[in-house]
Write an enzyme that holds these catalytic residues in place. Structure first.
Site, PDB file in Angstrom:
ATOM      1  N   CYS A 119     -19.217  -1.797   0.369  1.00  0.00           N
ATOM      2  CA  CYS A 119     -18.622  -2.338   1.592  1.00  0.00           C
ATOM      3  C   CYS A 119     -17.203  -1.793   1.802  1.00  0.00           C
ATOM      4  CB  CYS A 119     -18.663  -3.866   1.575  1.00  0.00           C
ATOM      5  SG  CYS A 119     -18.416  -4.599   3.201  1.00  0.00           S
ATOM      6  N   HIS A 228     -24.636  -4.890   0.428  1.00  0.00           N
ATOM      7  CA  HIS A 228     -24.251  -5.635  -0.769  1.00  0.00           C
ATOM      8  C   HIS A 228     -25.443  -5.819  -1.711  1.00  0.00           C
ATOM      9  CE1 HIS A 228     -20.151  -7.048   0.434  1.00  0.00           C
ATOM     10  NE2 HIS A 228     -20.626  -6.766   1.638  1.00  0.00           N
ATOM     11  N   GLU A 230     -25.384  -6.453  -4.796  1.00  0.00           N
ATOM     12  CA  GLU A 230     -25.105  -7.504  -5.785  1.00  0.00           C
ATOM     13  C   GLU A 230     -25.628  -8.866  -5.336  1.00  0.00           C
ATOM     14  OE1 GLU A 230     -21.815  -8.125  -2.893  1.00  0.00           O
ATOM     15  OE2 GLU A 230     -22.879  -6.384  -3.682  1.00  0.00           O
TER      16      GLU A 230
END
Length: 275
Positions: A119, A228, A230
């Site tokens: 990001c 993202h 994660e």
């Protein structure tokens, strides 16, 4: 007699912080989701790196870490970094992170330190390589709205998969996915306008926006992602593979670092067991 076993500690990955305020105190912080992803899926040990150039000794950093992560953030890269008009006054910025990241990147890349950028980190790398950013990608003709949507929804809803990305055939990400069009989340209003020199597109959104890149000529692993991963580990094998591949790059760096002449004693201390 001494027997040497190939048992190494976990690689160390420095995670760049944001500088925020907490009860009026300046605080250096990283969301826990990045740290858990590194621990659980990359099998490395994350350490927080302050955004304060005067606190960081580059030679110590290069001799100690096996990877660096540039995580996402609500803040934006200062537009002056890529030759644009300043961002509006109300826009959240982090001059401390800008100063630290852009000071470190030349040597991190030159020394082959594995880099994973997500990001804001993805945007930082693009700017470092001479690229520019569009501060409102949703305003482009025929563009998707890449923003996270209504903030009154539960946080988990912000990170739901929103659109596919089209992976570049033969690229790094294509080798990690079981489909050429995996679905990803989307939480950004800025994005790549012009791609930095030497960067190779790894994925695009359906509207053509660059969503991932590598740097084939860089001496070490370098991967930038606009989304993202994660936040998708619980349901996405692709997301887990991204972190696993990054962890593998960090282990390779660790072995090279510990086996180098100046670190032979350290390597033996880690690996040697007397029997």
């Amino acid at each position: 007699m001494r027997k040497v076993l190939s048992v190494l500690p976990r690689p160390v990955v420095a995670v760049i912080c944001d500088r925020i305020r907490y009860f009026e105190h300046p605080v250096h912080a990283v969301p826990e989701t990045y740290l858990r992803a590194l621990h659980e899926s990359a099998d490395v040990m994350p350490l927080l790196m302050p955004v304060s150039p005067e606190m960081l000794d580059l030679s110590t950093l290069l001799a100690t870490v096996d990877g660096v992560m540039l995580p996402g953030s609500p803040s934006n890269v200062a537009a002056e970094r890529y030759g644009a008009e300043p961002l509006p006054e109300h826009t959240l910025k982090d001059e401390y992170r800008d100063a630290t990241v852009f000071a470190l990147l030349p040597q991190l890349i030159a020394q082959g330190i594995p880099l994973l950028a997500i990001c804001r980190g993805f945007q930082e790398l693009n700017v470092f390589f001479g690229g520019t950013l569009n501060r409102a990608v949703h305003e482009r003709p025929d563009a998707l709205d890449h923003r996270e949507g209504d903030h009154d929804r539960p946080l988990t809803c912000w990170y739901e998969d929103r659109h596919i990305v089209e992976l570049t055939p033969g690229g790094l990400l294509a080798s990690l996915a079981d489909t050429t069009t995996p679905r990803v989340n989307s939480l950004h209003h800025q994005g790549v306008e012009t791609l930095g020199k030497g960067l190779h597109t790894e994925a695009r959104a359906p509207d053509g926006l660059v969503e991932a890149f590598t740097a084939p000529d860089a001496p070490g692993f370098l991967l930038g992602l606009q989304w993202h991963p994660e936040m998708s580990l619980c349901h996405s094998p692709f997301a887990r593979q991204i972190f696993t591949r990054y962890g593998d790059a960090c282990r390779q760096r660790q072995q090279s670092r510990l086996l180098s002449g100046e670190n032979n004693n350290e390597f033996e201390a880690h690996c040697a067991i007397s029997v």
